[in-house]
Design an enzyme around this catalytic site. Structure first.
Site, short mmCIF file in Angstrom:
data_model
loop_
_atom_site.label_atom_id
_atom_site.label_comp_id
_atom_site.label_asym_id
_atom_site.label_seq_id
_atom_site.Cartn_x
_atom_site.Cartn_y
_atom_site.Cartn_z
N TYR A 95 0.87 -1.21 -0.17
CA TYR A 95 -0.06 -0.05 0.00
C TYR A 95 0.71 1.28 0.01
O TYR A 95 0.57 2.17 -0.55
CB TYR A 95 -0.99 0.06 1.28
CG TYR A 95 -1.86 -1.14 1.22
CD1 TYR A 95 -3.12 -0.98 0.44
CD2 TYR A 95 -1.51 -2.42 1.88
CE1 TYR A 95 -3.88 -2.30 0.63
CE2 TYR A 95 -2.75 -3.49 2.08
CZ TYR A 95 -3.73 -3.07 1.28
OH TYR A 95 -4.82 -4.39 1.52
N CYS A 96 1.94 1.24 0.83
CA CYS A 96 2.98 2.14 0.80
C CYS A 96 3.71 2.48 -0.65
O CYS A 96 3.76 3.72 -0.91
CB CYS A 96 4.06 2.05 1.77
SG CYS A 96 3.18 2.01 3.53
N ASN A 97 4.01 1.48 -1.33
CA ASN A 97 4.43 1.87 -2.44
C ASN A 97 3.74 2.27 -3.81
O ASN A 97 4.06 3.06 -4.07
CB ASN A 97 5.09 0.35 -2.82
CG ASN A 97 6.40 -0.11 -2.03
OD1 ASN A 97 7.14 0.54 -1.87
ND2 ASN A 97 6.30 -1.49 -1.94
#
Length: 224
Positions: free
Chosen positions: A90-92
């Protein structure tokens, strides 16, 4: 497709146990429990908000060079995104969305940085894998995240799950505290006052990059 639509699509496939993750439903239940408990704790309501003064900080970039928030703010407004680490899909996806929006930020005189607790080696990996043109700073022990009131400790049962999944946070972060930041996005004006703040204890929910443009236009005295 918006950032949140991409995150939702990934979450649907992940929770359905589709390849390449093939995650058992019991794992999903534990992750949902941890997120629900963090939401119920009210931790996000304690995070810094628009109108608060942002902490001054200096952190190392992926090459080990110190980057000062004061120096960046001397050049213009600053967009700061706190995220969990290179291991978090999700962060990427969020980093890639911020990269796509970077020209819009720079057109308004703003700089962009991302902050995570991971080591500089893993920050270099994040920059390389996501083809980023902005720096990721290493926040050892989540000390700066704590100043923004984003740091939280993982519950013991989630630590056990991460260990079973070989998600080695102490290895990623060079720190055995098992703490993470809640994902947070801030726009800081040149006077050090926060103009925009969005913090979500549910790591699968992220604001759209364009949500920050009104605050950046205000900081740049530009009318839409």
């Amino acid at each position: 497709m918006s950032l949140q639509e991409k995150l939702d699509a990934f979450k649907t496939d992940f929770e359905a146990g589709k390849p390449p993750y093939n995650v058992p439903y019991a794992v999903i239940e534990v992750m949902r429990r941890a997120t629900a408990e963090l939401i119920a704790s009210g931790a996000a309501e304690k995070a810094l908000k628009a109108g608060d003064r942002a902490p001054v900080f200096t952190l190392d970039d992926p090459e080990g060079n110190p980057v000062s928030s004061a120096d960046l703010l001397a050049k213009g407004p600053l967009v700061v995104s706190f995220y969990r680490g290179v291991w978090c899909p999700y962060c990427n996806m969020e980093l890639q969305a911020l990269e796509a929006a970077l020209p819009s930020f720079r057109a308004l005189g703003a700089n962009l940085i991302a902050i995570s607790p991971q080591t500089v080696v893993n920050s270099r990996k994040s920059v390389r894998q996501n083809a980023l043109d902005f720096p990721i700073l290493s926040d050892t022990h989540n000390d700066v995240a704590a100043k923004f009131r984003l740091r939280f400790a993982l519950p013991d049962y989630l630590v056990e799950l991460y260990q079973n999944l070989k998600n080695d946070l102490p290895g990623f972060n060079g720190d055995d505290s098992w703490t993470l930041p809640m994902p947070g996005r801030f726009v800081i004006g040149q006077d050090g006052v926060i103009l925009y703040a969005e913090v979500n204890p549910d790591y699968t929910r992220r604001p759209e990059p364009e949500d920050m443009l009104p605050a950046l236009r205000k900081a740049a005295n530009v009318t839409a």
